[in-house]
Design an enzyme around this catalytic site. Sequence first.
Site, short mmCIF file in Angstrom:
data_model
loop_
_atom_site.label_atom_id
_atom_site.label_comp_id
_atom_site.label_asym_id
_atom_site.label_seq_id
_atom_site.Cartn_x
_atom_site.Cartn_y
_atom_site.Cartn_z
N GLU A 123 -50.90 -111.42 89.44
CA GLU A 123 -49.57 -112.08 89.53
C GLU A 123 -49.13 -112.46 90.85
OE1 GLU A 123 -47.15 -110.57 86.47
OE2 GLU A 123 -48.90 -109.96 85.40
C1 FAD Z 1 -58.14 -108.09 86.74
C2 FAD Z 1 -57.48 -109.53 86.93
C3 FAD Z 1 -56.51 -109.99 85.76
C4 FAD Z 1 -55.66 -110.99 86.08
N1 FAD Z 1 -54.92 -111.51 85.00
C5 FAD Z 1 -54.53 -112.99 85.18
C6 FAD Z 1 -53.78 -113.34 83.85
O1 FAD Z 1 -53.62 -112.66 82.95
N2 FAD Z 1 -53.56 -114.65 84.12
C7 FAD Z 1 -53.78 -115.45 85.12
O2 FAD Z 1 -53.61 -116.65 85.05
N3 FAD Z 1 -54.59 -114.92 86.29
C8 FAD Z 1 -54.52 -113.70 86.41
N4 FAD Z 1 -55.51 -112.95 87.23
C9 FAD Z 1 -55.63 -113.86 88.46
C10 FAD Z 1 -54.87 -113.31 89.67
O3 FAD Z 1 -53.54 -113.85 89.38
C11 FAD Z 1 -55.60 -114.14 90.96
O4 FAD Z 1 -56.76 -113.62 91.30
C12 FAD Z 1 -54.73 -113.85 92.28
O5 FAD Z 1 -53.74 -114.79 92.01
C13 FAD Z 1 -55.24 -114.49 93.44
O6 FAD Z 1 -56.14 -115.59 93.37
P1 FAD Z 1 -57.83 -115.61 93.75
O7 FAD Z 1 -58.35 -114.46 93.18
O8 FAD Z 1 -58.11 -117.01 93.60
O9 FAD Z 1 -57.44 -115.25 95.45
P2 FAD Z 1 -57.26 -116.50 96.49
O10 FAD Z 1 -56.08 -117.32 96.20
O11 FAD Z 1 -58.40 -117.11 96.71
O12 FAD Z 1 -56.87 -115.50 97.83
C14 FAD Z 1 -57.97 -114.82 98.51
C15 FAD Z 1 -57.16 -114.22 99.59
O13 FAD Z 1 -56.40 -115.11 100.43
C16 FAD Z 1 -55.16 -114.72 100.47
N5 FAD Z 1 -54.58 -116.05 100.74
C17 FAD Z 1 -54.72 -117.16 99.85
N6 FAD Z 1 -53.51 -118.12 100.14
C18 FAD Z 1 -52.93 -117.66 101.24
C19 FAD Z 1 -51.97 -118.00 102.15
N7 FAD Z 1 -51.45 -119.36 102.04
N8 FAD Z 1 -51.50 -117.32 103.09
C20 FAD Z 1 -52.11 -115.99 103.17
N9 FAD Z 1 -52.77 -115.56 102.48
C21 FAD Z 1 -53.66 -116.45 101.49
C22 FAD Z 1 -55.02 -114.17 99.34
O14 FAD Z 1 -53.89 -113.32 99.60
C23 FAD Z 1 -56.13 -113.23 99.15
O15 FAD Z 1 -56.20 -111.92 100.10
C24 FAD Z 1 -55.99 -111.85 87.22
C25 FAD Z 1 -56.97 -111.40 88.25
C26 FAD Z 1 -57.37 -109.96 88.02
C27 FAD Z 1 -58.69 -109.70 89.08
#
Ligand code: FAD
Length: 380
Positions: free
Chosen positions: A364
């Site tokens: 989230e």
């Molecule tokens: C167990 C689990 C349950 C989930 N449940 C749901 C759900 O029900 N519905 C849903 O839609 N999603 C869900 N998610 C998705 C979750 O919300 C995302 O994984 C999360 O928002 C991060 O996206 P990403 O994994 O693509 O990481 P990325 O966006 O690729 O980020 C990778 C890293 O880069 C950092 N980063 C990215 N952009 C920036 C920036 N501009 N400035 C600084 N740092 C940055 C992030 O903080 C992180 O440390 C779930 C994920 C998991 C693992």
Amino acid sequence: MIDFTLTPEQQEMRDLAHTFAEKEIRPVAPELDEREEFPWELVKKAGAVGLTSFAFPEGLGGLGITDELTNCLITEELSWGCAGVATVLGGTHLASIPILIAGTTEQQERLVKPVVERNGLAALALTEASAGSDVAAMTTTARRDGDEYVLSGAKRFISNGGIADLYVVFAVTDRAQGHRGISAFIVPGDAPGLTGGRKERKLGIRCSHTGEVLLDDVRVLAANRLGEEGSGFRLAMTTLDRSRPMVAAIALGIARAAYEYALEYAKTRIQFGQPIAANQAIQFMLADMATEVQAARLMTWWAAKVTETGRPFLYESSMAKNFASDVAMRVTTDAVQIFGGYGYIREYPVEKLFRDAKITQIYEGTNQIQKIVVANQILK
Ligand SMILES: Cc1cc2nc3c(=O)[nH]c(=O)nc-3n(C[C@H](O)[C@H](O)[C@H](O)COP(=O)(O)OP(=O)(O)OC[C@H]3O[C@@H](n4cnc5c(N)ncnc54)[C@H](O)[C@@H]3O)c2cc1C
């Protein structure tokens, strides 16, 4: 005036969730975690006491708990029992938010009521493989075809994704409009073309189901669209702002459980002829844990109360989620330390809490994203 007294109704709901966590969740949580098994039996039992869809109005078959503080009280207790189970039930709560914000009475009666009445599960499908923090980069499309939309794409990391009875799916309706070209749809879980893809194997919250949602020319009525075409991005952001106190409450439940286990262990573990709690090093750790748990609770309650005032609350909800999840990580780390070698062993409860805590800093909206939100607010 600041008053931390709960109303009798809030106390009643907290007690209900606590009893459920203590009697039903805790006895089976370690096994479910070990086997990465979805808690179907618990979902059924939660449904019987109203805990699967407590946030939906009574008219739809829910408990009509709309105040965020009560939601947080329930969630803290469920998470104190097991954060995986809290995430399963939280998935439905998360999906309820956009439906209650933008859903029409007709949509709620036709699409939501049948699911709530049979204690079904819901899911919010926003994230994609290449669109995590950058939600607007999503590629799932919804093409208008007469009085229907045709949805195509793949959602990733969806809690209850592939097993839910109802989805709120976000998709691009007009690529040229950028984030203003995203719309939201209510999609029944049995819609032809909607299937569950891979189920993720995870570090923590292992009994929750995190899976892909594959959309292969899924047809939904135009009447299933939530709000205006193009309003989906704003709806997604408002939903996440609103749900973040709940994530803070999940983190709080984990941290509190870890602190309680560590306190008990420190009083009974004898080394050098005395309980380890006789050492000031351990006492200071416990004092910091108790303080941080209390601070996380105050932040969570504060954010929850602000959501009820009608004024913007993204600053408070991002702060609370960011802070409480960091507290969960610190407190569970110290709990493992207090348990020493036993803390590292699966037979003891704190290693699961340590693993479960990590997700609260990620889902989230990661904590980096929360800091961006807070920084934007204080610098604007
Ligand atoms: C167990 C689990 C349950 C989930 N449940 C749901 C759900 O029900 N519905 C849903 O839609 N999603 C869900 N998610 C998705 C979750 O919300 C995302 O994984 C999360 O928002 C991060 O996206 P990403 O994994 O693509 O990481 P990325 O966006 O690729 O980020 C990778 C890293 O880069 C950092 N980063 C990215 N952009 C920036 C920036 N501009 N400035 C600084 N740092 C940055 C992030 O903080 C992180 O440390 C779930 C994920 C998991 C693992």
